[in-house]
Scaffold this motif. Sequence first.
Motif, PDB file in Angstrom:
ATOM      1  N   LEU A  59       0.872  -1.207   0.021  1.00 28.39           N
ATOM      2  CA  LEU A  59      -0.053  -0.006  -0.001  1.00 28.39           C
ATOM      3  C   LEU A  59       1.067   1.163  -0.008  1.00 28.39           C
ATOM      4  N   THR A  60       0.474   2.261  -0.749  1.00 23.74           N
ATOM      5  CA  THR A  60       1.334   3.347  -1.116  1.00 23.74           C
ATOM      6  C   THR A  60       0.625   4.794  -0.544  1.00 23.74           C
ATOM      7  N   ASP A  61      -0.731   4.339  -0.304  1.00 27.45           N
ATOM      8  CA  ASP A  61      -1.325   5.749   0.074  1.00 27.45           C
ATOM      9  C   ASP A  61      -1.355   5.809   1.626  1.00 27.45           C
ATOM     10  N   LEU A  62      -0.665   6.700   2.368  1.00 27.08           N
ATOM     11  CA  LEU A  62      -0.609   7.103   3.477  1.00 27.08           C
ATOM     12  C   LEU A  62      -1.926   7.271   4.317  1.00 27.08           C
ATOM     13  N   ASN A  63      -2.869   7.925   3.742  1.00 27.00           N
ATOM     14  CA  ASN A  63      -4.201   8.419   4.071  1.00 27.00           C
ATOM     15  C   ASN A  63      -4.949   7.015   4.368  1.00 27.00           C
ATOM     16  N   ILE A  64      -5.030   6.312   3.316  1.00 25.81           N
ATOM     17  CA  ILE A  64      -5.610   4.801   3.505  1.00 25.81           C
ATOM     18  C   ILE A  64      -5.001   4.153   4.556  1.00 25.81           C
ATOM     19  N   ALA A  65      -3.675   4.051   4.555  1.00 27.39           N
ATOM     20  CA  ALA A  65      -2.903   3.284   5.588  1.00 27.39           C
ATOM     21  C   ALA A  65      -3.342   3.803   6.948  1.00 27.39           C
ATOM     22  N   LYS A  66      -3.672   4.951   7.312  1.00 24.01           N
ATOM     23  CA  LYS A  66      -3.920   5.496   8.413  1.00 24.01           C
ATOM     24  C   LYS A  66      -5.501   5.111   8.930  1.00 24.01           C
ATOM     25  N   ARG A  67      -6.283   5.280   7.713  1.00 19.54           N
ATOM     26  CA  ARG A  67      -7.790   4.938   7.837  1.00 19.54           C
ATOM     27  C   ARG A  67      -7.899   3.255   8.339  1.00 19.54           C
ATOM     28  N   THR A  71       2.145   0.105  10.012  1.00 27.56           N
ATOM     29  CA  THR A  71       2.920  -0.008  11.353  1.00 27.56           C
ATOM     30  C   THR A  71       3.337   1.527  11.735  1.00 27.56           C
ATOM     31  N   GLN A  72       3.599   2.297  11.010  1.00 27.90           N
ATOM     32  CA  GLN A  72       3.974   3.720  11.555  1.00 27.90           C
ATOM     33  C   GLN A  72       2.810   4.322  12.455  1.00 27.90           C
ATOM     34  N   TYR A 109      13.989  -4.671   6.935  1.00 29.63           N
ATOM     35  CA  TYR A 109      13.581  -3.266   6.799  1.00 29.63           C
ATOM     36  C   TYR A 109      12.873  -2.754   8.126  1.00 29.63           C
ATOM     37  N   LEU A 110      12.097  -3.461   8.599  1.00 28.62           N
ATOM     38  CA  LEU A 110      11.226  -3.153   9.857  1.00 28.62           C
ATOM     39  C   LEU A 110      12.204  -3.028  10.962  1.00 28.62           C
TER      40      LEU A 110
END
Length: 265
Positions: free
Chosen positions: A15-23, A48-49, A70-71
């Motif tokens: 996933l590259t969209d940070l807004n969706i990741a936060k949602r 995770t962020q 990476y993590l």
Amino acid sequence: MKQVRPKKNLGQHFLTDLNIAKRIADTVDEPYNDLPVLEVGPGMGVMTQYLVEKPRPLKVVEIDRESVAYLKENFPRLIDNIIGGDFLRMDLREVFDGQQFVLTGNYPYDISSQIFFKMLDNKDLIPCCTGMIQHEVAVRMASQPGNKQYGILSVLIQAWYNVEYLFTVEPSVFNPPPKVQSAVIRMTRNEVTDLGCDEQLFKRIVKATFNQRRKMLRVSLRQIFDASHPASPSFFEDEMMTRRPEQLSIQEFVELTNKVSIELG
């Protein structure tokens, strides 16, 4: 450290969209905002962020060694809580020392059903599960009787969980873009503590009937019986036997299981 390369054999679509990741990350806040969280398949930590900033314990499990490295480099405060391994092989009672937790993740589409079957096997540990899956699977999980999407996952999950279809996610926000739409769901344990029937037989009947979903129950149920445990003629004369599995509610599957159990003795 360089970016992690998505691996086709692991079904990785980052996933590259940070807004969706936060949602998606925020779906874990209701209704259990005090329980620990286990994230499956964090990849490069786009969800995770946001999860790590919540005031609750967080662990992540990742099968890809490159992603684990990476993590560990990018989330040093999580370093002791990054589990390198296969979620499907884990003993979930060991993750938080037997404590209940919320399960979440951007689940690999090819094993999402297996993940949810494992959730069902640990339903007393997991009162809530959220995350992103293939749109088609999400629709099946939330479907009601009488709908052609209603099937094995619908019945087995809804027997124990309330399913919410939260929102749809388009392919363009992934690297690489999947060929299907995605959806975010939340499953919350219902009030059921006992189905009122033999749970193993219930699962067997649900799977047997939906594997022949176009056939009436009087046909698909014959495989449950054998020469040593034949069904009585009156059993197949029951009105319910003229119906197809997608027409049965969960309670009717419970009733059917009890009828079969009597026949099996």
